[in-house]
Design a protein around this motif. Structure first.
Motif, PDB file in Angstrom:
ATOM      1  N   VAL A  74      -0.159   7.768  14.745  1.00  0.00           N
ATOM      2  CA  VAL A  74       0.423   6.474  14.363  1.00  0.00           C
ATOM      3  C   VAL A  74      -0.111   6.048  13.004  1.00  0.00           C
ATOM      4  O   VAL A  74       0.648   5.590  12.138  1.00  0.00           O
ATOM      5  CB  VAL A  74       0.139   5.396  15.439  1.00  0.00           C
ATOM      6  N   ASP A  75      -1.416   6.218  12.803  1.00  0.00           N
ATOM      7  CA  ASP A  75      -2.016   5.867  11.514  1.00  0.00           C
ATOM      8  C   ASP A  75      -1.435   6.698  10.378  1.00  0.00           C
ATOM      9  O   ASP A  75      -1.181   6.176   9.290  1.00  0.00           O
ATOM     10  CB  ASP A  75      -3.539   6.037  11.553  1.00  0.00           C
ATOM     11  N   ALA A  76      -1.207   7.985  10.623  1.00  0.00           N
ATOM     12  CA  ALA A  76      -0.632   8.856   9.592  1.00  0.00           C
ATOM     13  C   ALA A  76       0.780   8.394   9.227  1.00  0.00           C
ATOM     14  O   ALA A  76       1.140   8.336   8.045  1.00  0.00           O
ATOM     15  CB  ALA A  76      -0.618  10.304  10.068  1.00  0.00           C
ATOM     16  N   LYS A  77       1.570   8.060  10.237  1.00  0.00           N
ATOM     17  CA  LYS A  77       2.927   7.573   9.973  1.00  0.00           C
ATOM     18  C   LYS A  77       2.895   6.260   9.192  1.00  0.00           C
ATOM     19  O   LYS A  77       3.675   6.067   8.261  1.00  0.00           O
ATOM     20  CB  LYS A  77       3.699   7.389  11.295  1.00  0.00           C
ATOM     21  N   LYS A  78       1.980   5.373   9.569  1.00  0.00           N
ATOM     22  CA  LYS A  78       1.863   4.083   8.884  1.00  0.00           C
ATOM     23  C   LYS A  78       1.447   4.257   7.422  1.00  0.00           C
ATOM     24  O   LYS A  78       1.861   3.476   6.563  1.00  0.00           O
ATOM     25  CB  LYS A  78       0.857   3.183   9.597  1.00  0.00           C
ATOM     26  N   LYS A  79       0.634   5.244   7.141  1.00  0.00           N
ATOM     27  CA  LYS A  79       0.194   5.487   5.762  1.00  0.00           C
ATOM     28  C   LYS A  79       1.319   6.063   4.902  1.00  0.00           C
ATOM     29  O   LYS A  79       1.388   5.799   3.711  1.00  0.00           O
ATOM     30  CB  LYS A  79      -1.010   6.426   5.736  1.00  0.00           C
ATOM     31  N   ARG A  80       2.186   6.854   5.516  1.00  0.00           N
ATOM     32  CA  ARG A  80       3.290   7.458   4.756  1.00  0.00           C
ATOM     33  C   ARG A  80       4.395   6.460   4.439  1.00  0.00           C
ATOM     34  O   ARG A  80       5.049   6.554   3.408  1.00  0.00           O
ATOM     35  CB  ARG A  80       3.891   8.627   5.542  1.00  0.00           C
ATOM     36  N   MET A  81       4.629   5.523   5.329  1.00  0.00           N
ATOM     37  CA  MET A  81       5.792   4.639   5.200  1.00  0.00           C
ATOM     38  C   MET A  81       5.819   3.810   3.927  1.00  0.00           C
ATOM     39  O   MET A  81       6.880   3.707   3.299  1.00  0.00           O
ATOM     40  CB  MET A  81       5.925   3.742   6.437  1.00  0.00           C
ATOM     41  N   PRO A  82       4.729   3.220   3.479  1.00  0.00           N
ATOM     42  CA  PRO A  82       4.809   2.460   2.227  1.00  0.00           C
ATOM     43  C   PRO A  82       5.206   3.338   1.035  1.00  0.00           C
ATOM     44  O   PRO A  82       5.965   2.907   0.174  1.00  0.00           O
ATOM     45  CB  PRO A  82       3.403   1.881   2.045  1.00  0.00           C
ATOM     46  N   PHE A  83       4.721   4.562   1.007  1.00  0.00           N
ATOM     47  CA  PHE A  83       5.081   5.458  -0.085  1.00  0.00           C
ATOM     48  C   PHE A  83       6.552   5.851   0.003  1.00  0.00           C
ATOM     49  O   PHE A  83       7.261   5.868  -1.009  1.00  0.00           O
ATOM     50  CB  PHE A  83       4.196   6.710  -0.098  1.00  0.00           C
ATOM     51  N   ILE A  84       7.027   6.144   1.207  1.00  0.00           N
ATOM     52  CA  ILE A  84       8.446   6.492   1.389  1.00  0.00           C
ATOM     53  C   ILE A  84       9.325   5.328   0.937  1.00  0.00           C
ATOM     54  O   ILE A  84      10.310   5.517   0.210  1.00  0.00           O
ATOM     55  CB  ILE A  84       8.729   6.860   2.862  1.00  0.00           C
ATOM     56  N   ALA A  85       8.985   4.123   1.361  1.00  0.00           N
ATOM     57  CA  ALA A  85       9.777   2.935   1.004  1.00  0.00           C
ATOM     58  C   ALA A  85       9.737   2.671  -0.496  1.00  0.00           C
ATOM     59  O   ALA A  85      10.781   2.420  -1.118  1.00  0.00           O
ATOM     60  CB  ALA A  85       9.275   1.719   1.768  1.00  0.00           C
ATOM     61  N   ALA A  86       8.549   2.726  -1.089  1.00  0.00           N
ATOM     62  CA  ALA A  86       8.429   2.476  -2.532  1.00  0.00           C
ATOM     63  C   ALA A  86       9.162   3.540  -3.325  1.00  0.00           C
ATOM     64  O   ALA A  86       9.864   3.224  -4.300  1.00  0.00           O
ATOM     65  CB  ALA A  86       6.958   2.431  -2.933  1.00  0.00           C
ATOM     66  N   ASN A  87       9.039   4.785  -2.939  1.00  0.00           N
ATOM     67  CA  ASN A  87       9.733   5.877  -3.618  1.00  0.00           C
ATOM     68  C   ASN A  87      11.249   5.674  -3.536  1.00  0.00           C
ATOM     69  O   ASN A  87      11.971   5.870  -4.514  1.00  0.00           O
ATOM     70  CB  ASN A  87       9.319   7.207  -2.983  1.00  0.00           C
ATOM     71  N   GLY A  88      11.709   5.241  -2.377  1.00  0.00           N
ATOM     72  CA  GLY A  88      13.139   5.006  -2.211  1.00  0.00           C
ATOM     73  C   GLY A  88      13.641   3.829  -3.034  1.00  0.00           C
ATOM     74  O   GLY A  88      14.657   3.929  -3.730  1.00  0.00           O
ATOM     75  N   MET A  89      12.922   2.716  -2.981  1.00  0.00           N
ATOM     76  CA  MET A  89      13.391   1.503  -3.651  1.00  0.00           C
ATOM     77  C   MET A  89      13.148   1.516  -5.163  1.00  0.00           C
ATOM     78  O   MET A  89      13.956   0.992  -5.922  1.00  0.00           O
ATOM     79  CB  MET A  89      12.710   0.273  -3.040  1.00  0.00           C
ATOM     80  N   LEU A  90      12.026   2.098  -5.591  1.00  0.00           N
ATOM     81  CA  LEU A  90      11.665   2.036  -7.004  1.00  0.00           C
ATOM     82  C   LEU A  90      12.085   3.263  -7.808  1.00  0.00           C
ATOM     83  O   LEU A  90      12.154   3.192  -9.038  1.00  0.00           O
ATOM     84  CB  LEU A  90      10.147   1.834  -7.142  1.00  0.00           C
ATOM     85  N   VAL A  91      12.361   4.368  -7.132  1.00  0.00           N
ATOM     86  CA  VAL A  91      12.751   5.593  -7.849  1.00  0.00           C
ATOM     87  C   VAL A  91      14.162   6.034  -7.454  1.00  0.00           C
ATOM     88  O   VAL A  91      15.062   6.119  -8.286  1.00  0.00           O
ATOM     89  CB  VAL A  91      11.736   6.739  -7.606  1.00  0.00           C
ATOM     90  N   LEU A  92      14.366   6.316  -6.166  1.00  0.00           N
ATOM     91  CA  LEU A  92      15.637   6.911  -5.745  1.00  0.00           C
ATOM     92  C   LEU A  92      16.837   5.982  -5.908  1.00  0.00           C
ATOM     93  O   LEU A  92      17.887   6.406  -6.396  1.00  0.00           O
ATOM     94  CB  LEU A  92      15.531   7.395  -4.297  1.00  0.00           C
TER      95      LEU A  92
END
Length: 147
Positions: A74-92
C-alpha cells in the motif's frame, strides 16, 4: 464496490495510455503526417475525455481503499501515485494538447519531435509505474502470489 471500480478503472486507464503510446509509436514509424494528425486529434478528443475520468476514479477509489489498509505494498502504491498524477497533468496532458495543435497545423518540425519524445518518455514512465501499481494491487487482493 470500490474494489471493482478501482480494478476496472485502473485497467481501463492503463490500457488507454498503452493505446495512446502504441498508436503514437506506430504512426510515427509507419504513418504519414495526416495519419499522425488524426492520431493526435483522437488522443485529445475523445481520448482524454475517457482517460481523465478513469484516472480520477482509479485515484479516488484507491484513496478510499487505502484508508483501511496498511503495509509495504500500500505504501509503495501511495508513493507512486503523486508522480503518476504529476507526470500526467504537468507533462502528458500539455504535450497531447500542443502536439495535437501542431499536427493539425502541419507543423512537423524539430520542436514537434522534441515534444513527441518527451511525451513518449513520460508515457512509458507512467505505464511502468501504473503496471507496478496493478501488480501490487493484485498481490493485495490475493489474485497474485506475494514475493
Amino acid at each position: 464496490m470500490p474494489k471493482k471500480i478501482h480494478f476496472f478503472a485502473g485497467i481501463f486507464a492503463t490500457a488507454t495510455i498503452g493505446v495512446f503510446f502504441l498508436s503514437t509509436a506506430l504512426v510515427e514509424l509507419f504513418g504519414s503526417h495526416e495519419e499522425m494528425a488524426a492520431v493526435k486529434r483522437l488522443i485529445v478528443m475523445p481520448g482524454l475525455f475517457l482517460l481523465v475520468p478513469a484516472l480520477a476514479a482509479t485515484g479516488g477509489s484507491g484513496f478510499f481503499l487505502s484508508k483501511s489498509r496498511c503495509g509495504r505494498l500500500v505504501d509503495a502504491k501511495k508513493k507512486r501515485m503523486p508522480f503518476i498524477a504529476a507526470n500526467g497533468m504537468l507533462v502528458l496532458l500539455p504535450c497531447a494538447i500542443v502536439l495535437n495543435r501542431w499536427a493539425s497545423a502541419g507543423s512537423f518540425d524539430a520542436a514537434f519531435y522534441y515534444v513527441q519524445a518527451i511525451e513518449l518518455l513520460a508515457g512509458a514512465t507512467n505505464l511502468v509505474l501504473m503496471g507496478l501499481n496493478i501488480r501490487d494491487g493484485l498481490k493485495l487482493s490475493g489474485k497474485l502470489r506475494p514475493d
